[in-house]
Motif scaffolding. Structure first.
Motif, short mmCIF file in Angstrom:
data_model
loop_
_atom_site.label_atom_id
_atom_site.label_comp_id
_atom_site.label_asym_id
_atom_site.label_seq_id
_atom_site.Cartn_x
_atom_site.Cartn_y
_atom_site.Cartn_z
N LYS A 87 0.85 -1.20 0.00
CA LYS A 87 0.00 0.00 0.00
C LYS A 87 0.89 1.26 0.00
O LYS A 87 0.66 2.20 -0.77
N GLU A 88 1.88 1.21 0.85
CA GLU A 88 2.80 2.35 0.96
C GLU A 88 3.55 2.56 -0.36
O GLU A 88 3.71 3.68 -0.84
N ASP B 281 2.45 6.45 -7.04
CA ASP B 281 1.48 7.39 -7.64
C ASP B 281 2.02 8.82 -7.58
O ASP B 281 1.95 9.56 -8.56
N GLU B 282 2.55 9.16 -6.43
CA GLU B 282 3.09 10.51 -6.23
C GLU B 282 4.26 10.74 -7.20
O GLU B 282 4.35 11.79 -7.86
N LYS C 257 2.57 1.77 -3.33
CA LYS C 257 1.64 2.30 -4.35
C LYS C 257 1.46 3.82 -4.18
O LYS C 257 1.44 4.59 -5.15
N GLU C 258 1.34 4.24 -2.92
CA GLU C 258 1.16 5.69 -2.67
C GLU C 258 2.38 6.47 -3.16
O GLU C 258 2.25 7.50 -3.83
N LYS C 259 3.56 5.94 -2.83
CA LYS C 259 4.79 6.63 -3.25
C LYS C 259 4.91 6.63 -4.77
O LYS C 259 5.36 7.60 -5.38
#
Ligand code: GDP
Ligand code: IMO
Ligand code: MG
Length: 447
Positions: free
Chosen positions: A203-204, A210-211, A206-208
């Motif tokens: 999850k972490e 996307d950013e 994926k967030e990084k």
């Protein structure tokens, strides 16, 4: 017409001739400091590379940004042959900004380069987990390089140019679903646990990711092959920056203990989109000894564990990407001759000549399979049961920082002449010898 031809620029190439970490970054940084090249291009690999640049107190390790980042007038290119880790790329751009180098205006990324997905590193780990049980672990850098290139071959990879398209979200979702199914297969068949901790990390990631992709969209994405050809036609010269090394080449290294790209200069043409007629000098980089990280046989490995450890400590032999200790071995002339033959290297840099820790050093001159001396490089390095060596006087650490040939110790001079003699039937010159990590730590040898 002939006038135009004379104005054309050329491409020189830098490649490692051993198992990586030869000090390519340092040599590239130095080569670029004389104004001869207007740009430097990565043509293969990804953030598995770790190229250290040192200038006085400043150290920068480039995993994906080409090693010309500390030269303010040099353009930086990431070619179509590269698998781009967006998170590393953005992190490095920010790191460089903090060091006073804003590179955004001189960085160009091929729209045909491929994107490393947020799940590629997890697939890399999952396959290493499977292999470990079979005793065939490669010891990858866990940067998702193998899975990313697999997707390229399977024709389902995301191209850098895709991120600018309205269809990107859909393409990415389709690939993520595929990767998630793949991870479930590893869980079901090979017990690669998708537990809460792992899911949290995904999850972490994926967030990084996307950013980072949002930031990537703001960079200069272009038809890089066209741009480089334009620069060449303007009479500008380009340096192609090899990552990894010949002994890690997908086809000619010790398969499967290799990386997932072709590291040879031949791949410059495909990895940048330029014809071979532009290629000129091939700079091959070696260390005065050899190091290797990861699995597979290492015939030249120093057998005396305490001595190997001493080389590791004095040479600070810890991976620039993973921090893993590098195994240390003697200079392997048998492998080197193989690598020179494959790469066509005509100019050699020898680094780490300041690191020598015994009165006598060995050099590997041949490989044996039981009693048989091998004439050709073996298909698998496991065939090598012993090596033939020669012993010559060592030189201690007296040459640290030496910048003039005439100040070099007699023993180091003897070693360099010995290597030159052993390669005398090949079309190569040892042009420069490194005596420390700084850009300025070297002396010219055989100009
Ligand atoms: P690359 O991947 O080929 O660019 O090499 P790395 O950066 O991974 O590893 C080379 C290491 O050796 C880095 O820590 C460099 O700072 C260091 N280095 C390069 N040349 C020399 C040298 O001549 N002497 C010493 N002592 N260190 C060097
Ligand atoms: P630079 O450019 C040294 C090694 C890994 C592993 C094998 C496959 O800094 O010289 P991968 O992650 O590519 O699938 O791992 O290749 N390896 C390197 N070893 N230097 C490198 O890069 C390397 N890049 C990959 O340790 O054995
Ligand atoms: Mg490295």
């Amino acid at each position: 017409m002939s006038k135009l031809k004379n104005k054309q620029g050329f491409i020189d190439v830098v490649v490692g001739l051993q198992w990586g970490d030869e000090g390519k970054g340092k040599n590239i940084d130095e080569l670029l400091s004389h104004g001869k090249y207007s740009g430097v291009a990565r043509f293969q690999g990804g953030a598995n590379a770790g190229h250290t640049l040192k200038l006085g107190d400043m150290t920068f390790i480039g995993h994906i940004i080409p090693s010309g980042c500390l030269q303010k007038d040099v353009e930086l290119y990431i070619g179509n042959g590269v698998v781009v880790d967006a998170v590393s790329l953005i992190k490095e751009i920010n790191e460089l900004k903090n060091l006073g180098f804003d590179i955004k205006k001189r960085l160009y990324i091929s729209n045909r380069a491929k994107l490393v997905s947020h799940l590629h590193p997890f697939l890399d780990q999952a396959d290493e987990y499977r292999r470990n049980k079979l005793g065939t672990k490669i010891g990858t850098t866990s940067r998702g390089i193998g899975p990313a290139y697999s997707d390229v071959r399977f024709r389902r990879a995301l191209l850098i140019g895709d991120i600018l398209s309205p269809e990107f979200a859909q393409k990415e979702a389709t690939l993520t679903e595929f990767h998630t199914n793949f991870l479930s297969m590893y869980e079901e068949k090979y017990a690669f646990e998708m537990n809460a901790e792992r899911l949290g990390k995904i999850k972490e990631a994926k967030e990084k990711w996307d950013e980072a992709v949002r930031e990537l969209k703001k960079l200069q994405i272009c038809d890089l092959s066209f741009l480089i050809q334009k620069r060449l036609s303007e009479g500008k010269n380009i340096l192609a920056e090899g990552a990894q090394a010949v002994m890690l080449d997908m086809d000619f290294g010790d398969y499967p203990n290799v990386t997932s790209s072709n590291t040879l200069p031949a791949n410059v043409c495909l990895g940048l989109g330029v014809p071979h007629t532009y290629l000129r000098d091939i700079y091959g980089v070696i260390k005065a000894y050899t190091t290797k990280v990861g699995g597979g046989n290492f015939p030249a490995r120093i057998q005396d564990q305490a001595l190997e450890k001493a080389f590791q400590d004095a040479g600070y032999e810890f991976g620039a990407t993973t921090g893993r200790p590098r195994m240390c071995g003697w200079l392997d002339l048998f492998a080197l001759r193989y690598a020179i033959g494959l790469s066509g290297a005509n100019k050699i840099f020898i680094n780490k000549a300041d690191i020598c820790l015994s009165d006598k050093i060995k050099v590997v001159t041949g490989y044996k399979n039981n009693k048989k001396v091998l004439k050709e490089f073996p298909l698998y390095l496991t065939e090598v049961t012993s090596v033939t060596t020669e012993e010559i006087p060592g030189w201690g650490q007296a040459n640290y920082g030496v910048r003039e040939k005439k100040k070099v110790s007699k023993e180091l001079s003897g070693y360099l002449k010995y290597i030159k003699n052993k390669l005398s039937d090949l079309n190569v010159k040892i042009i420069s010898v490194g005596t420390g990590p700084d850009r300025e730590h070297f002396f010219n040898w055989d100009k």
